[in-house]
Design a protein around this motif. Sequence first.
Motif, PDB file in Angstrom:
ATOM      1  N   ALA A  79      25.851 -28.529 -27.473  1.00  0.00           N
ATOM      2  CA  ALA A  79      24.403 -28.722 -27.615  1.00  0.00           C
ATOM      3  C   ALA A  79      23.667 -27.392 -27.508  1.00  0.00           C
ATOM      4  O   ALA A  79      22.719 -27.126 -28.262  1.00  0.00           O
ATOM      5  CB  ALA A  79      23.902 -29.705 -26.558  1.00  0.00           C
ATOM      6  N   ARG A  80      24.088 -26.532 -26.576  1.00  0.00           N
ATOM      7  CA  ARG A  80      23.446 -25.222 -26.415  1.00  0.00           C
ATOM      8  C   ARG A  80      23.684 -24.362 -27.667  1.00  0.00           C
ATOM      9  O   ARG A  80      22.778 -23.655 -28.124  1.00  0.00           O
ATOM     10  CB  ARG A  80      23.993 -24.500 -25.191  1.00  0.00           C
ATOM     11  N   ILE A  81      24.905 -24.413 -28.198  1.00  0.00           N
ATOM     12  CA  ILE A  81      25.219 -23.643 -29.408  1.00  0.00           C
ATOM     13  C   ILE A  81      24.335 -24.091 -30.565  1.00  0.00           C
ATOM     14  O   ILE A  81      23.758 -23.265 -31.284  1.00  0.00           O
ATOM     15  CB  ILE A  81      26.713 -23.806 -29.778  1.00  0.00           C
ATOM     16  N   ARG A  82      24.212 -25.381 -30.752  1.00  0.00           N
ATOM     17  CA  ARG A  82      23.383 -25.894 -31.847  1.00  0.00           C
ATOM     18  C   ARG A  82      21.931 -25.482 -31.683  1.00  0.00           C
ATOM     19  O   ARG A  82      21.258 -25.114 -32.663  1.00  0.00           O
ATOM     20  CB  ARG A  82      23.512 -27.423 -31.908  1.00  0.00           C
ATOM     21  N   THR A  83      21.429 -25.538 -30.462  1.00  0.00           N
ATOM     22  CA  THR A  83      20.037 -25.159 -30.208  1.00  0.00           C
ATOM     23  C   THR A  83      19.813 -23.683 -30.520  1.00  0.00           C
ATOM     24  O   THR A  83      18.843 -23.315 -31.191  1.00  0.00           O
ATOM     25  CB  THR A  83      19.661 -25.449 -28.745  1.00  0.00           C
ATOM     26  N   VAL A  84      20.711 -22.822 -30.039  1.00  0.00           N
ATOM     27  CA  VAL A  84      20.557 -21.386 -30.273  1.00  0.00           C
ATOM     28  C   VAL A  84      20.685 -21.059 -31.757  1.00  0.00           C
ATOM     29  O   VAL A  84      19.926 -20.241 -32.289  1.00  0.00           O
ATOM     30  CB  VAL A  84      21.587 -20.592 -29.441  1.00  0.00           C
ATOM     31  N   LEU A  85      21.623 -21.697 -32.451  1.00  0.00           N
ATOM     32  CA  LEU A  85      21.790 -21.430 -33.875  1.00  0.00           C
ATOM     33  C   LEU A  85      20.578 -21.891 -34.674  1.00  0.00           C
ATOM     34  O   LEU A  85      20.126 -21.188 -35.583  1.00  0.00           O
ATOM     35  CB  LEU A  85      23.054 -22.122 -34.404  1.00  0.00           C
ATOM     36  N   ARG A  86      20.049 -23.059 -34.344  1.00  0.00           N
ATOM     37  CA  ARG A  86      18.849 -23.531 -35.044  1.00  0.00           C
ATOM     38  C   ARG A  86      17.700 -22.556 -34.834  1.00  0.00           C
ATOM     39  O   ARG A  86      16.953 -22.229 -35.754  1.00  0.00           O
ATOM     40  CB  ARG A  86      18.455 -24.928 -34.556  1.00  0.00           C
ATOM     41  N   ARG A  87      17.563 -22.090 -33.595  1.00  0.00           N
ATOM     42  CA  ARG A  87      16.479 -21.161 -33.269  1.00  0.00           C
ATOM     43  C   ARG A  87      16.677 -19.820 -33.973  1.00  0.00           C
ATOM     44  O   ARG A  87      15.726 -19.197 -34.426  1.00  0.00           O
ATOM     45  CB  ARG A  87      16.463 -20.966 -31.756  1.00  0.00           C
ATOM     46  N   THR A  88      17.920 -19.385 -34.086  1.00  0.00           N
ATOM     47  CA  THR A  88      18.212 -18.096 -34.705  1.00  0.00           C
ATOM     48  C   THR A  88      18.028 -18.136 -36.208  1.00  0.00           C
ATOM     49  O   THR A  88      17.505 -17.199 -36.815  1.00  0.00           O
ATOM     50  CB  THR A  88      19.652 -17.669 -34.375  1.00  0.00           C
TER      51      THR A  88
END
Length: 240
Positions: free
Chosen positions: A113-122
């Motif tokens: 979930a953290r990876i997906r959030t950071v990737l979406r934000r990036t």
Amino acid sequence: METAAHILVVDDDAEIRSLLAESLESYGLKVSVAADGASMQRTLAASKIDLVVLDLTLPGDDGLVLCRNLRSKSNLPVIMLTARGDPVDRILGLEMGADDYLTKPFEPRELLARIRTVLRRTWMLPPNLEKSETRNLRFAGWRLDLRARQLINPDGMVVLLSGGEFRMLNAMLEHPHQVLSRDQLLNLTQGRDADPFDRSVDLQISRLRQKLGDAARGATMLKTVRNEGYMLNADVTVEH
């Protein structure tokens, strides 16, 4: 978007590396692993990596040193892993430029979930910004180049920002003369709510003040609004 991402997991524990690689690959992510800083650098040189999951405690250079070195030359997203629950470790990780942190032990789904959030934000483009356009935000003689992800001072010099500092300043510039609470800022920059001991917003605001020369002037640009949050006290103009 996330299914095409290539994740590098850096951890000296072979069992953890194997567990995380197997779990993340089961969700469609491509995963490479490294046991230390040297193997991490070899993988980064040989492959296009989209995000690094970096353990704090490593042989040789630790995760903080590796994150700081990586951030000095790249905006590659970093999620820091720490076995220690000490808030100081989390603050140090964010100060070195980590985009998020996770305390061991944790469920692999939480890391996903953290990876997906950071990737979406990036990967997310600013509103109304096409890939072919260049967009600058100008304020008080300064310029934030959203395409190059750079802050340029009134003398035309580039001021280095960590990923978290860039997102924090961008969020403030998108809401000039508006008080934003810590929860709002954390949601805008990291996609999550603050816990009672989370000082990441305060830390990033403090570092931005130093880089903007605002602290010496009594914080007139990034103002603290007591019991409410922070406000950018400057007019902002948008250039395409």
